[in-house]
Design an enzyme around this catalytic site. Structure first.
Site, PDB file in Angstrom:
ATOM      1  N   ASN A 151      70.841  45.871  12.663  1.00  0.00           N
ATOM      2  CA  ASN A 151      70.966  44.427  12.448  1.00  0.00           C
ATOM      3  C   ASN A 151      70.249  44.051  11.143  1.00  0.00           C
ATOM      4  O   ASN A 151      69.022  44.136  11.046  1.00  0.00           O
ATOM      5  CB  ASN A 151      70.338  43.712  13.658  1.00  0.00           C
ATOM      6  CG  ASN A 151      70.436  42.213  13.573  1.00  0.00           C
ATOM      7  OD1 ASN A 151      70.244  41.641  12.515  1.00  0.00           O
ATOM      8  ND2 ASN A 151      70.742  41.574  14.690  1.00  0.00           N
ATOM      9  N   HIS A 203      59.197  35.039  17.950  1.00  0.00           N
ATOM     10  CA  HIS A 203      58.977  36.154  18.874  1.00  0.00           C
ATOM     11  C   HIS A 203      58.714  37.452  18.101  1.00  0.00           C
ATOM     12  O   HIS A 203      57.766  38.170  18.366  1.00  0.00           O
ATOM     13  CB  HIS A 203      60.190  36.278  19.802  1.00  0.00           C
ATOM     14  CG  HIS A 203      61.521  36.323  19.096  1.00  0.00           C
ATOM     15  ND1 HIS A 203      61.839  35.471  18.067  1.00  0.00           N
ATOM     16  CD2 HIS A 203      62.599  37.142  19.240  1.00  0.00           C
ATOM     17  CE1 HIS A 203      63.044  35.753  17.628  1.00  0.00           C
ATOM     18  NE2 HIS A 203      63.530  36.758  18.310  1.00  0.00           N
ATOM     19  N   LYS A 227      59.544  30.845   9.861  1.00  0.00           N
ATOM     20  CA  LYS A 227      60.065  31.470  11.094  1.00  0.00           C
ATOM     21  C   LYS A 227      59.173  32.656  11.469  1.00  0.00           C
ATOM     22  O   LYS A 227      58.778  32.803  12.624  1.00  0.00           O
ATOM     23  CB  LYS A 227      61.519  31.926  10.911  1.00  0.00           C
ATOM     24  CG  LYS A 227      62.054  32.606  12.176  1.00  0.00           C
ATOM     25  CD  LYS A 227      63.469  33.155  12.069  1.00  0.00           C
ATOM     26  CE  LYS A 227      63.788  34.002  13.299  1.00  0.00           C
ATOM     27  NZ  LYS A 227      65.045  34.743  13.239  1.00  0.00           N
ATOM     28  N   ASP A 277      63.997  45.432  20.582  1.00  0.00           N
ATOM     29  CA  ASP A 277      65.058  44.899  21.423  1.00  0.00           C
ATOM     30  C   ASP A 277      64.673  43.466  21.732  1.00  0.00           C
ATOM     31  O   ASP A 277      63.548  43.175  22.141  1.00  0.00           O
ATOM     32  CB  ASP A 277      65.280  45.717  22.696  1.00  0.00           C
ATOM     33  CG  ASP A 277      66.706  45.481  23.209  1.00  0.00           C
ATOM     34  OD1 ASP A 277      67.652  45.890  22.509  1.00  0.00           O
ATOM     35  OD2 ASP A 277      66.873  44.859  24.270  1.00  0.00           O
ATOM     36  N   SER A 278      65.607  42.589  21.483  1.00  0.00           N
ATOM     37  CA  SER A 278      65.282  41.168  21.583  1.00  0.00           C
ATOM     38  C   SER A 278      66.500  40.412  22.083  1.00  0.00           C
ATOM     39  O   SER A 278      67.594  40.964  22.192  1.00  0.00           O
ATOM     40  CB  SER A 278      64.832  40.653  20.213  1.00  0.00           C
ATOM     41  OG  SER A 278      65.734  41.076  19.204  1.00  0.00           O
ATOM     42  N   GLY A 285      71.996  35.379  14.139  1.00  0.00           N
ATOM     43  CA  GLY A 285      72.210  35.255  15.588  1.00  0.00           C
ATOM     44  C   GLY A 285      72.249  33.806  16.065  1.00  0.00           C
ATOM     45  O   GLY A 285      72.999  32.970  15.551  1.00  0.00           O
ATOM     46  N   TYR A 286      71.403  33.528  17.045  1.00  0.00           N
ATOM     47  CA  TYR A 286      71.411  32.219  17.702  1.00  0.00           C
ATOM     48  C   TYR A 286      70.472  31.213  17.029  1.00  0.00           C
ATOM     49  O   TYR A 286      70.256  30.124  17.567  1.00  0.00           O
ATOM     50  CB  TYR A 286      71.031  32.379  19.186  1.00  0.00           C
ATOM     51  CG  TYR A 286      71.966  33.300  19.940  1.00  0.00           C
ATOM     52  CD1 TYR A 286      73.140  32.817  20.513  1.00  0.00           C
ATOM     53  CD2 TYR A 286      71.691  34.659  20.053  1.00  0.00           C
ATOM     54  CE1 TYR A 286      74.012  33.666  21.183  1.00  0.00           C
ATOM     55  CE2 TYR A 286      72.550  35.521  20.726  1.00  0.00           C
ATOM     56  CZ  TYR A 286      73.705  35.017  21.290  1.00  0.00           C
ATOM     57  OH  TYR A 286      74.572  35.860  21.944  1.00  0.00           O
TER      58      TYR A 286
END
Ligand code: ITT
Length: 194
Positions: free
Chosen positions: A10, A181, A176, A70-71, A154-155
């Site tokens: 990614n 996270h 950000k 992994d998220s 992504g989102y």
């Protein structure tokens, strides 16, 4: 300088890790740089299991210390979906924009106070000597009704952050990374290295 593989396909994650881990005394390398094209099946049912699978497999393939992330996004009104399926939500062939639209359609009619959600991130570092280190973090927010902002991936365009009063796609990368996270998990990882 020692090398560390940032094992992700990614590009959005990779870009964030390059900034987040810049202070480490490691030369960060990517799967692309090493020409590793193997796709690792994410067969776990938790972020931890999938991060562990990716970190161990790519460390074995590269013979290098490797970290994997992994998220995903857990939406309360959808009982935690898409969760570990975030990158595979809908169908594999869908774009990030398609997935955002799918999520918005699933949440049509859900009132604001029920649109709570969180991004979670687990990072696993697997060394060639078999040492495993895990860090994790999350960030709480709301799924807003329309996409806004073009940063991130992504989102991010639908993830509203009350404390910033904008979506995470409207934040500058540095902002950000300060609160996300992944940013908070990466800070823990840096402490472990130190
Ligand atoms: P790798 O497994 O190769 O790292 P991936 O995208 O498949 O890439 P995941 O399985 O961990 O990675 O899925 C993570 C998905 O969760 C990601 O594709 C986004 O859809 C979403 N996601 C995670 N962190 C995000 C962030 O910071 N901003 C927006 N969306 C995020």
């Amino acid at each position: 300088m020692k090398k560390l593989l940032v094992a992700t396909k990614n590009q959005g994650k990779l870009n964030e890790f390059v900034t987040l881990l810049a202070e480490l005394p490691y030369k960060l390398v990517s799967l692309n740089t090493l020409g590793i094209t193997e796709v690792v099946e994410e067969t776990g049912s938790t972020f931890y299991e999938n991060a562990l699978i990716k970190a161990k497999t790519y460390s074995r393939l590269s013979k290098m210390d490797s970290l994997a992330d992994d998220s995903g996004l857990e939406v309360d009104a959808l009982d935690g979906r898409p969760g570990v399926w975030s990158s595979r939500y809908g169908s594999e062939s869908m774009s990030d924009e398609d997935r955002v639209q799918l999520l918005l359609s699933e949440l049509q009619g859900v009132p604001w106070d029920k649109r709570t959600a969180r991004f979670k991130c687990v990072i696993v570092l697997a060394t060639t000597l078999g040492c495993i280190t895990t860090v994790e973090s999350s960030i709480e927010g709301f799924i807003q009704c329309k996409a806004q902002g073009s940063n991130g991936f992504g989102y991010d365009p639908i993830f509203y952050l009350p404390e910033s009063d904008c979506t995470s796609a409207e934040l500058a990368t540095r902002d950000k990374n300060d609160i996300s996270h992944r940013g908070k998990a990466a800070k823990q990882l840096i402490k472990v290295f130190k």
